[in-house]
Design a protein around this motif. Structure first.
Motif, PDB file in Angstrom:
ATOM      1  N   PHE A  88       0.827  -1.202   0.000  1.00 29.10           N
ATOM      2  CA  PHE A  88       0.000   0.000   0.000  1.00 29.10           C
ATOM      3  C   PHE A  88       0.865   1.257   0.000  1.00 29.10           C
ATOM      4  O   PHE A  88       0.592   2.212  -0.738  1.00 29.10           O
ATOM      5  N   GLU A 144       3.609   1.756  -1.237  1.00 25.26           N
ATOM      6  CA  GLU A 144       4.286   1.974  -2.512  1.00 25.26           C
ATOM      7  C   GLU A 144       3.342   2.554  -3.558  1.00 25.26           C
ATOM      8  O   GLU A 144       3.753   2.852  -4.682  1.00 25.26           O
ATOM      9  N   GLY A 145       2.062   2.689  -3.193  1.00 19.76           N
ATOM     10  CA  GLY A 145       1.089   3.256  -4.113  1.00 19.76           C
ATOM     11  C   GLY A 145       0.601   2.285  -5.169  1.00 19.76           C
ATOM     12  O   GLY A 145       0.055   2.699  -6.203  1.00 19.76           O
ATOM     13  N   THR A 146       0.786   0.984  -4.935  1.00 22.60           N
ATOM     14  CA  THR A 146       0.408  -0.017  -5.937  1.00 22.60           C
ATOM     15  C   THR A 146      -0.773  -0.879  -5.499  1.00 22.60           C
ATOM     16  O   THR A 146      -1.046  -1.908  -6.133  1.00 22.60           O
ATOM     17  N   CYS A 147      -1.488  -0.482  -4.452  1.00 21.84           N
ATOM     18  CA  CYS A 147      -2.664  -1.237  -4.026  1.00 21.84           C
ATOM     19  C   CYS A 147      -3.713  -1.201  -5.137  1.00 21.84           C
ATOM     20  O   CYS A 147      -3.957  -0.153  -5.746  1.00 21.84           O
ATOM     21  N   PRO A 164      -7.070   1.390  -3.470  1.00 24.32           N
ATOM     22  CA  PRO A 164      -6.598   2.183  -2.328  1.00 24.32           C
ATOM     23  C   PRO A 164      -7.673   2.495  -1.294  1.00 24.32           C
ATOM     24  O   PRO A 164      -7.395   2.442  -0.086  1.00 24.32           O
ATOM     25  N   GLU A 183      -7.477   1.385   2.569  1.00 20.53           N
ATOM     26  CA  GLU A 183      -7.572   2.319   3.696  1.00 20.53           C
ATOM     27  C   GLU A 183      -8.544   1.785   4.749  1.00 20.53           C
ATOM     28  O   GLU A 183      -8.289   1.865   5.953  1.00 20.53           O
TER      29      GLU A 183
END
Length: 271
Positions: free
Chosen positions: A86, A88-91, A94, A98
């Motif tokens: 998460f 790393e911004g690759t979920c 998102p 959260e």
């Protein structure tokens, strides 16, 4: 008689576990059926638990193949939370991450097929313990995310099992374990790991929990001496006298079936 798609059994803990079986829009109260005949007939239809589309095969406990490729709940990090990406911004989702992953989790000890360590969202207590068939459970740490819970679990798993032997769990209840004493023995062994995580993620990233041991009893009239696993893909009609329920398993006099495994399967329940 009730027809619809299966979902994992619902449970409440109140002087023992009380179960209901979701079949489509209906919930079948199961405790009252123990000792009575129950027949579950698979119609041959499977519907994705997420999108509702018909599928020839179920993946990741009730999903069609396209959904397994796009939904975060089907990502490998759900099975191995220490691999959460998460940050790393690759979920894949998102907003879902959260809500379900970037929230408080609990690291616990439980008595299932023996002493084990596990993790769950704080909001999933005691459901997670019931789903695993635990007869005792004790929260020992609260952490700020699923990722952190996985890192702590791995540290404890060096000294303790982190898997349940479902066959042993179904054969009967284990002798009680002093989970508080086990926690006192285990936690000092991971002091260095907890200190490292606090330095990296903040002092409140991992906090001890003071909690009483939770005792859980299941509606089982008779434990099986031999485990015969029942499977809708091999036997479309599963029938017998319901002897008990533990974890996500129905215990028949003819064998046992893991209901959660067949999420999305359309069945006819006759009782």
């Amino acid at each position: 008689m009730t027809t619809g798609t299966l979902s994992k059994m619902k449970s409440t803990l109140d002087n023992g576990v009380h179960y209901s079986l979701p079949v489509g829009d209906n919930d079948v109260a199961l405790n009252a059926l123990i000792g009575k005949p129950l027949t579950l007939t698979y119609t041959g239809n499977i519907y994705c638990d997420a999108c509702g589309n018909k599928t020839n095969k179920s993946f990741s406990q009730g999903h069609c193949f396209p959904c397994t490729r796009k939904l975060a709940r089907c990502d490998m990090c759900i099975l191995k939370p220490e691999t959460c990406h998460f940050a790393e911004g690759t979920c894949r989702e998102p907003e879902w991450g959260e809500k379900f992953c970037m929230t408080d989790h609990v690291v616990y000890l439980s008595n299932t097929s023996g002493l084990k360590v596990g993790i769950t969202r704080a909001s999933q207590i005691p459901t997670r313990w019931i789903d695993q068939g635990a007869t005792q459970a004790l929260p020992i740490l609260r952490v700020k995310s699923r990722h952190l819970s996985g890192l702590v679990e791995i540290a404890i798993a060096e000294f303790l099992a982190d898997k349940t032997n479902w066959r042993t769990m179904l054969k009967g209840d284990n002798a009680d374990i002093d989970l508080k004493e086990e926690a006192r023995r285990l936690l000092p062994k991971i002091d260095a790991k907890i200190f490292s995580l606090r330095l990296q993620y903040g002092f409140d990233a991992v906090e001890p929990v003071q909690h009483d041991i939770v005792e859980i009893s299941y509606p089982v009239a008779e434990h099986p001496s031999k485990i015969t696993s029942l499977n809708f893909d091999k036997e479309p009609v599963i029938s017998g006298v319901l002897k008990g329920i533990k974890g996500q398993y129905l215990i028949f006099d003819t064998g046992v079936i893991n209901i959660r495994k067949f999420t999305g399967y359309e069945i006819i329940a006759a009782y």
